[in-house]
Scaffold this active site. Sequence first.
Site, PDB file in Angstrom:
ATOM      1  N   CYS A 224      66.739  22.827  -8.893  1.00  0.00           N
ATOM      2  CA  CYS A 224      68.033  23.593  -9.138  1.00  0.00           C
ATOM      3  C   CYS A 224      68.038  23.557 -10.877  1.00  0.00           C
ATOM      4  CB  CYS A 224      69.144  23.262  -8.554  1.00  0.00           C
ATOM      5  SG  CYS A 224      70.559  24.212  -8.716  1.00  0.00           S
TER       6      CYS A 224
ATOM      7  N   ASP B  79      67.763  32.932  -0.801  1.00  0.00           N
ATOM      8  CA  ASP B  79      68.102  32.213  -2.085  1.00  0.00           C
ATOM      9  C   ASP B  79      68.895  33.155  -3.145  1.00  0.00           C
ATOM     10  OD1 ASP B  79      68.693  30.665  -4.454  1.00  0.00           O
ATOM     11  OD2 ASP B  79      66.483  29.674  -4.427  1.00  0.00           O
TER      12      ASP B  79
ATOM     13  N   HIS C 197      68.618  28.189  -0.466  1.00  0.00           N
ATOM     14  CA  HIS C 197      68.616  27.369  -1.736  1.00  0.00           C
ATOM     15  C   HIS C 197      69.305  26.091  -1.428  1.00  0.00           C
ATOM     16  CE1 HIS C 197      69.206  26.904  -6.136  1.00  0.00           C
ATOM     17  NE2 HIS C 197      70.183  25.977  -5.958  1.00  0.00           N
TER      18      HIS C 197
END
Length: 276
Positions: free
Chosen positions: A162, A209, A241
Site C-alpha cells: 500500500c 481494489d 485491497h
Amino acid sequence: MDPKITHRASTPSTDLSALPYLAKPPGACCISASIHSGSPRGSFTAISAVETYVSKPVPEHANGNILFYFPDIWGMFPNALLIMDAFADAGYLVLGIDYFRGDPISKHRKDRNDTETDPGFDYDAWKTKHIAFANSAVPTWVSAVKSEYGTPTSKFACVGYCFGAPFVCDQLSSKGICAAGAFAHPAFLREHHFQELSRPLWLSCAEMDGTFDEERRNKAVSIMRDAGKRYHVQLFSGVRHGFALKGNMEDGYERWAKERSFAGIVEWCDFWLGLE
C-alpha cells in the site's frame, strides 16, 4: 490537498505531484484489518534516527542479501512484524522502517474492531504529515542501512504494501540500489513510477481494489510493456485491497492468496538477485 510522494524535486515544466494517480491514496479500505497470530522474533533499533525493525535469518539459511520493508498505513503492527520474520526465514536480512513514528492509522480508530476512524480525525492531514516525513527519511535511511549492514557482496531487494509501493519503485529506478522488488495492493503511484523503473518489479494485486482497479492496473501494465520494463503481475480473484498483509487467515482462500503472494515475492527476489 494533493500530497506529493516522490523523492525528487519537480522541474518548472513538470510538477509530478499534480499528475493523476494510477494507484490512488489509501482510502477507507485500508483502515480495517484482520490481526494475525504469532510471536515476532526480531528487534527494534534506531537507524538514521528512525525506529527500524530488524529480523535476521538463521545463519544456515542466510543468503547474504538485504531486504527493505516499506509498510502500509498500519506501520509496525503484528502482521508486518510476522511477515518480515517470514522474509528473514527465506534467507534475507530484513529491515523495516517505521516512517509513521509510532502513529499508525490504527491509533485513530474508535476501537480495535472499528473500520472507521474517530469522528473529527483529519485523515488527509495525517497522510500528508507522514508522506512528508517518509519522503525525506527513506533515502537517508536506505543509505544508512547499506552502510551499517551491507557488505561488499550484499545484494538488495525491497517489498512494500500500500503506502510503501512508491518507495519500492524509487529503489528500482536508476537512483535506487535494489536489484529487484515487489509491491502488493499499492497506493500513491503515478505514471512516472512505472516509466522510471530500471529493474524488475513484481505486482501482487487484488481483483477488488478501489485503489488500484482494473483500468489503472491495465494502464500501468501498458506503460511497462511499451517501455520494455521487466515485470510480472500476480492477480487474485475474490480478494480485496490489503489481502497480502491483512487478510482473514480463518478463510482458507484468503490465507492461500496471502501465502502465494508472499511465496511469489520471495521467488522473484531470489531469481533476480541470483543473476546479479
